[in-house]
Design an enzyme around this catalytic site. Structure first.
Site, PDB file in Angstrom:
ATOM      1  N   HIS B 262     -12.426  73.909  79.399  1.00  0.00           N
ATOM      2  CA  HIS B 262     -11.592  73.952  78.762  1.00  0.00           C
ATOM      3  C   HIS B 262     -11.522  75.609  78.828  1.00  0.00           C
ATOM      4  O   HIS B 262      -9.846  76.231  78.957  1.00  0.00           O
ATOM      5  CB  HIS B 262     -11.749  73.853  77.981  1.00  0.00           C
ATOM      6  CG  HIS B 262     -10.337  73.273  76.945  1.00  0.00           C
ATOM      7  ND1 HIS B 262      -9.070  72.557  76.704  1.00  0.00           N
ATOM      8  CD2 HIS B 262      -9.350  74.195  75.741  1.00  0.00           C
ATOM      9  CE1 HIS B 262      -8.011  72.534  75.811  1.00  0.00           C
ATOM     10  NE2 HIS B 262      -8.387  73.447  75.278  1.00  0.00           N
ATOM     11  N   GLU B 263     -12.119  76.482  77.336  1.00  0.00           N
ATOM     12  CA  GLU B 263     -11.792  77.257  77.375  1.00  0.00           C
ATOM     13  C   GLU B 263     -11.423  78.664  78.421  1.00  0.00           C
ATOM     14  O   GLU B 263     -10.861  79.696  79.029  1.00  0.00           O
ATOM     15  CB  GLU B 263     -12.831  78.403  76.154  1.00  0.00           C
ATOM     16  CG  GLU B 263     -13.114  77.091  75.453  1.00  0.00           C
ATOM     17  CD  GLU B 263     -11.664  76.882  73.943  1.00  0.00           C
ATOM     18  OE1 GLU B 263     -10.584  78.047  74.818  1.00  0.00           O
ATOM     19  OE2 GLU B 263     -12.099  76.118  73.775  1.00  0.00           O
ATOM     20  N   HIS B 266      -8.305  78.903  79.787  1.00  0.00           N
ATOM     21  CA  HIS B 266      -7.459  79.886  78.921  1.00  0.00           C
ATOM     22  C   HIS B 266      -7.765  81.186  79.132  1.00  0.00           C
ATOM     23  O   HIS B 266      -7.374  82.098  79.215  1.00  0.00           O
ATOM     24  CB  HIS B 266      -7.899  79.195  76.959  1.00  0.00           C
ATOM     25  CG  HIS B 266      -7.261  78.130  76.204  1.00  0.00           C
ATOM     26  ND1 HIS B 266      -5.717  77.966  76.884  1.00  0.00           N
ATOM     27  CD2 HIS B 266      -7.921  77.549  76.012  1.00  0.00           C
ATOM     28  CE1 HIS B 266      -5.665  77.113  76.038  1.00  0.00           C
ATOM     29  NE2 HIS B 266      -6.905  76.140  75.502  1.00  0.00           N
ATOM     30  N   GLU B 292      -1.936  75.417  77.203  1.00  0.00           N
ATOM     31  CA  GLU B 292      -2.796  74.066  77.618  1.00  0.00           C
ATOM     32  C   GLU B 292      -2.656  73.654  78.498  1.00  0.00           C
ATOM     33  O   GLU B 292      -3.706  72.837  78.733  1.00  0.00           O
ATOM     34  CB  GLU B 292      -2.658  73.576  76.740  1.00  0.00           C
ATOM     35  CG  GLU B 292      -2.838  72.296  75.770  1.00  0.00           C
ATOM     36  CD  GLU B 292      -4.613  72.417  74.938  1.00  0.00           C
ATOM     37  OE1 GLU B 292      -4.851  74.078  74.706  1.00  0.00           O
ATOM     38  OE2 GLU B 292      -5.417  71.823  75.006  1.00  0.00           O
TER      39      GLU B 292
END
Lengths: 498, 498
Positions: B262-263, B266, B292
Site C-alpha cells: 500500500h505505502e 503512495h 489513495e
C-alpha cells in the site's frame, strides 16, 4: 517600548525556529536521507536560509532595533532583554550587508559540495572535489567583499564561528602554543608506549553497547536524546529536548568510544542551554569555541583521565575480553594517551591535535587571502604536514580531503577546536576548585555535580555574552594557553624532563 | 508578463520548499524524534506554516495573480503555466480568508494532539484525548467560519484533501456503495474460509526482509527511497528523489506485507510526479483520493490478485515455512481475501473496508455540524460499528482512538480512502485495456509497464488538474462506483449467488 520588544522577539523567534529546522535537515542529510535526496536538500536549505536572512535584514528589524536603543541603555546589561537587543543588533548589522541571494547560494553550494566531497573522499580524488571547493572559497570572498574597511578578510569568516574574536587574537594564542607543542611532540614522539590493544577487531554492536552505556552514565536520556551511527561523528538537534549525537564504529579500533564522549559534551551543552530563552538567539550556544570546550572536557579531561577509567575499565574489559583482559589499568591509560604524530585530526592525541588545527587555520588564511590557490592545496597540505608533524601523506583521502568542513562551507571554523581545547582546561580547573571531590565522584561513576556546574556556569549563559565574556564569567579569566600547556606538561611529565 | 510569472514562481517555490521541509519534519517526528522533542516540533511546524501562509496571502501574491489574468486567458489551459496560475489562484483565494495565527494554531494544536493521542491510544483512554480533540474540532469550526455563504461547512474541510469535490458528490457516490456493501457483507460474513495461517509468529526480521524484497521487485531503489518501521504506516518524503515509506511489523501476523505494498503505491506516485514542476504547487500530488487510488491499486489489484502470488508465493513460503509450507496457493489467496467484519480499518478486507470509511465520513459531518459532541463520540462510534458491521467494540483503542487522523487535524480526510479505492478499479481496468498482457507480466514478476503506465497517465499530471479531471484524462470517465462493485462481485462471485 514593550510593543517593539515583543515584535522583535516574535520576528527573532521565527528566525530561530527556522534555523533549528535547518539543523534537523542537516542531521537527516547525514544520517537518514536517501543519497539522491541531496538534490532537493540543497534547495530546501537555501530556501530556509533565504527566509531567515530576509526576516533578519528587513527594514522593520532595523526600525525595531532603533526604537529599542533607549530601552537597551536603560536595562541592566546582564538582563535577558538587554542581551537580546545587543545580540540581535550585532546579527542584524552583519547580515544587512549581505545580499539574500549570496547567503542562499552559499548554503546551496555547500550542500552540493558536501555531497561531492563524500564521493571524492571515498575515491581519494581531489580533482573531483576541486571545482566545488573553489566555488565555496569564491563565495566566501564575495561574502567578505560585502564589508567595508576590512583589514583582515579572515576576520569576517572567523567571526561567524567565534564572535567578537579577531584573527590577530587567535594568532597570538596559537603563537604561544605552537613552539611548545612542537617541542613536546619532538620529546614524546619516540617514547615507547604500547597501545597495540587499541587495534584489532571490535564488533560494531559491542562498540554501540559500550557507547550507549557511557553516555547513559554521563547523563543521556532516551526520551530527549538519540545516538546514531554516521560516517563522521557530529552533534545536532532541534532544541533542549531533542538532542542528537552520532558516532562512527570502525571495527578496527575502539576509538569510537572517545568520539562518543566528545559528542556527548556537545549534546549536554545543547541540552542545558537556557530553556526560557530557547526561541530566541540568546538561547543558542555562545560560540563554537565554547561548544568545543565542552566536548573536549568530556572527551579528554574526563574520558582520558584516571578517575574515569578507575570506575569504567572493568566494563571495557568485559566488553572486549580478548583485547583487554590481560591489559593492566595503568597500561591501558598510558595507551589511550600515547602521543604519536598521525594523519587524521579526529584521531589525534591531545598533544599533536593542536598542530592539525594550526595547519588548517594557517591554510584557510592563505586561501582566503590568495596566497595559496585551491589547486595547490594538496601539495601545500602535504608539505605542512611534513613540516609540523613529520608525517608523509599517502593520499588525499587521508590528507586534505579528510574533513567535511570546507565542503560544508565552514571556512573559518577550525581554530575554534583549539580555542575550545585551551578553554576546556581553564574550565576544568575552575570546576576542580568549586567541586573539590570531583575526581572521587568520577571514580564512583557520578557525574551529576559536573553536569550541574557546567550547566550553571557555562550552559545557562547561552549566547547572552561574547565567548571571552562567557569564559570570564565561568572561570574569572579570558583565554590563556598556560593552563593547557601546564596540563600537558604535568600529564606527559616523564617525557618532558627538560 | 514574464516578469510577473517569474515572480509568482519564485514565491510559490518558496512555499513549496517549506511545505516539503514540513513533510520531512513530520516523517522525523513519527520515526526518529526523541519523544520529548514534540515540545519543539509543534512550534517549529507552526512557524513554517505561518511563513508559507504569509507568503501565500501576501498582497503581492494577489497583485501578481491579477496581473497574470490576461496571460492565463491567452494560454492553452493544459499548459504548465496556465495550470500554475489556475492552481495558485485557487490556493490564494482560499488561504487569504484565513488569518495566519489561526493556520499556525491549527498546526501547533495538531502536533500536540498527535502526541497526546499516542498516549491515550496506548492506554485506551478517550478522556485523556478528549480536550485535544475538542480543540482540533473547535479550530476547524473557526476555520470554516472564515468563509462566507457556506451551505455545507464540511465542504470547506473536504476541499483541503479532495479539491473541487463537494460533500454532496461524495455522499452520492457513497449512497450507491453503501447498500451494496452491506448486502455483500451479509452474504459473505459467514462463509467458511480458512485464514488461520495468517496468524501465528512472524519474526519482524523476516517480515522486513520480505517487505524489502517485494518493494524492490515493484521498483523501490535504495538511492532514492527509505523503508522504516513505525507504529502507524505512512508515506512521506521531500521530493521525487527522496521517498520515505514506513510499515509496522506486528509479530502476530504477516499483514505488514499488504500495508507495505500500500505505502509503496503512495511512494511510487510521489516518485513519478513531474520532475520539471517539482518546485511548484502543480508538481505535487493531485489529491488524497488520487493518492489513495495508487496505494489501493498496488495493495489490492496487484497485491491480493492471483497473478502476483503465482509469482511470489514460493518466496513467502520460503520466508515463513512453518506457517505456509502446507498451504496451497489457492487456499492462500482465498485466505488473504477472506471477508470478515472487524474492528480496525487498516486491517479490513476489501469489502468491509468501505463501511469503516463511510462511518467516519458520516461522523465527521455530525461533529462539524454539531449533531454529535466530542464527549459522545465513543458511544456513537460503537453504536455505528454495531449497526454497519455487527461488531462490538471492546475498548476505545480498538474503536474511536484507532486512527491518527483526527489527532493530526486531518478532519475531512477519510472519505478520500474510499474515493481512491473506487478510482483504483477504474484505473486498473484502463491499464488492462492498454496493456493487455499485464497479468502475464505480473506472473513473471515484471512491473515496469505498470509503473510506466501509471507514471504517464496519472503521476505526471501532478496537481495541474482537479481530481476528477485527472481521472477523466487517465481513464476517460469521472468517478463511478460501478466498476468497483462489479469487481467485488466478480471476485467474491461464489458468495454472491443472488
Amino acid at each position: 517600548m514593550a510593543d517593539a520588544l515583543t515584535q522583535l522577539k516574535e520576528r527573532l523567534a521565527k528566525v530561530t525556529d527556522v534555523e533549528r529546522v535547518s539543523r534537523v535537515l542537516n542531521w537527516d542529510q547525514q544520517t537518514m536521507m536517501p543519497p539522491a535526496g541531496w538534490r532537493h536538500r540543497g534547495e530546501h536549505l537555501a530556501t530556509l536560509r533565504r527566509i531567515t536572512h530576509e526576516l533578519l535584514i528587513d527594514k522593520e528589524t532595523g526600525r525595531l532595533l532603533d526604537e529599542l536603543r533607549a530601552l537597551e541603555d536603560s536595562l541592566d546589561p546582564d538582563s535577558d532583554d538587554a542581551a537580546l537587543i545587543r545580540v540581535a543588533r550585532r546579527d542584524y548589522e552583519k547580515a544587512v550587508r549581505v545580499p539574500t541571494e549570496l547567503r542562499a547560494e552559499m548554503t546551496r553550494a555547500a550542500a552540493e559540495a558536501r555531497t561531492i566531497w563524500v564521493k571524492a573522499r571515498a575515491e581519494s580524488d581531489f580533482e573531483l572535489f576541486r571545482p566545488a571547493l573553489e566555488r565555496n572559497y569564491e563565495l566566501r570572498r564575495q561574502y567578505v567583499d560585502c564589508f567595508d574597511d576590512v583589514d583582515e578578510p579572515y576576520d569576517i569568516l572567523l567571526d561567524d564561528f567565534e564572535p567578537e574574536t579577531s584573527t590577530a587574537e587567535v594568532t597570538e594564542t596559537f603563537a604561544e602554543l605552537k613552539p611548545e607543542l612542537i617541542r613536546l611532540i619532538a620529546e614524546l614522539r619516540n617514547e615507547e608506549v604500547d597501545d597495540s590493544f587499541l587495534r584489532g577487531t571490535f564488533a560494531p554492536e559491542a562498540q554501540e553497547r559500550l557507547a550507549k552505556e557511557v553516555v547513559t552514565l554521563f547523563g543521556f536520556r532516551p526520551d530527549t536524546w538519540r545516538l546514531d551511527p554516521t560516517e563522521h561523528p557530529f552533534a545536532s538537534g532541534a532544541g533542549v529536548d531533542d538532542i542528537r549525537i552520532t558516532t562512527h564504529y570502525d571495527p578496527a579500533t575502539m576509538k569510537s568510544f572517545f568520539s562518543t564522549m566528545h559528542e556527548y559534551g556537545h549534546g549536554l551543552y545543547s541540552h542545558q542551554l537556557p530553556r526560557h530563552l530557547e526561541s530566541l538567539p540568546t538561547g543558542g550556544p555562545c560560540s563554537l569555541g565554547i561548544h568545543e570546550s565542552q566536548s573536549r572536557l568530556w572527551e579528554n579531561l574526563v574520558g582520558r583521565g584516571r578517575p574515569f577509567w578507575q570506575f569504567f575499565y572493568p566494563r571495557a574489559q568485559e566488553t572486549y575480553p580478548d583485547q583487554l583482559r590481560k591489559v593492566e589499568l595503568d597500561d591501558f591509560i598510558a595507551g589511550i594517551n600515547r602521543v604519536r604524530p598521525s594523519l587524521i585530526r579526529i584521531k589525534a592525541d591531545e598533544v599533536t591535535y593542536g598542530m592539525h588545527v594550526i595547519l588548517r587555520f594557517e591554510l584557510e588564511q592563505d586561501l582566503v587571502n590568495g596566497r595559496v590557490v585551491v589547486s595547490d592545496l594538496p601539495h601545500v597540505w602535504n608539505e605542512k604536514m611534513h613540516e609540523y608533524l613529520s608525517v608523509d601523506v599517502p593520499n588525499d583521502a587521508e590528507g586534505v580531503l579528510q574533513d567535511t568542513h570546507w565542503a560544508s562551507g565552514h571556512i573559518g571554523y577550525f581554530s575554534t577546536y583549539l580555542l575550545g581545547t585551551v578553554m576546556s582546561v581553564q574550565i576544568w580547573e575552575k570546576v576542580l576548585d568549586d567541586v573539590p571531590d570531583l575526581e572521587e565522584q568520577i571514580e564512583r561513576g557520578e557525574f551529576g555535580a559536573l553536569r550541574d556546574w557546567l550547566g550553571e556556569h557555562v550552559h545557562r549563559l547561552g549566547r547572552k555574552f561574547s565567548p571571552q565574556e562567557t569564559l570570564r564569567r565561568a572561570t574569572g579569566a579570558t583565554i590563556d594557553p598556560k593552563p593547557y600547556l601546564a596540563y600537558l606538561r604535568a600529564k606527559y611529565g616523564a617525557g618532558v624532563a627538560a
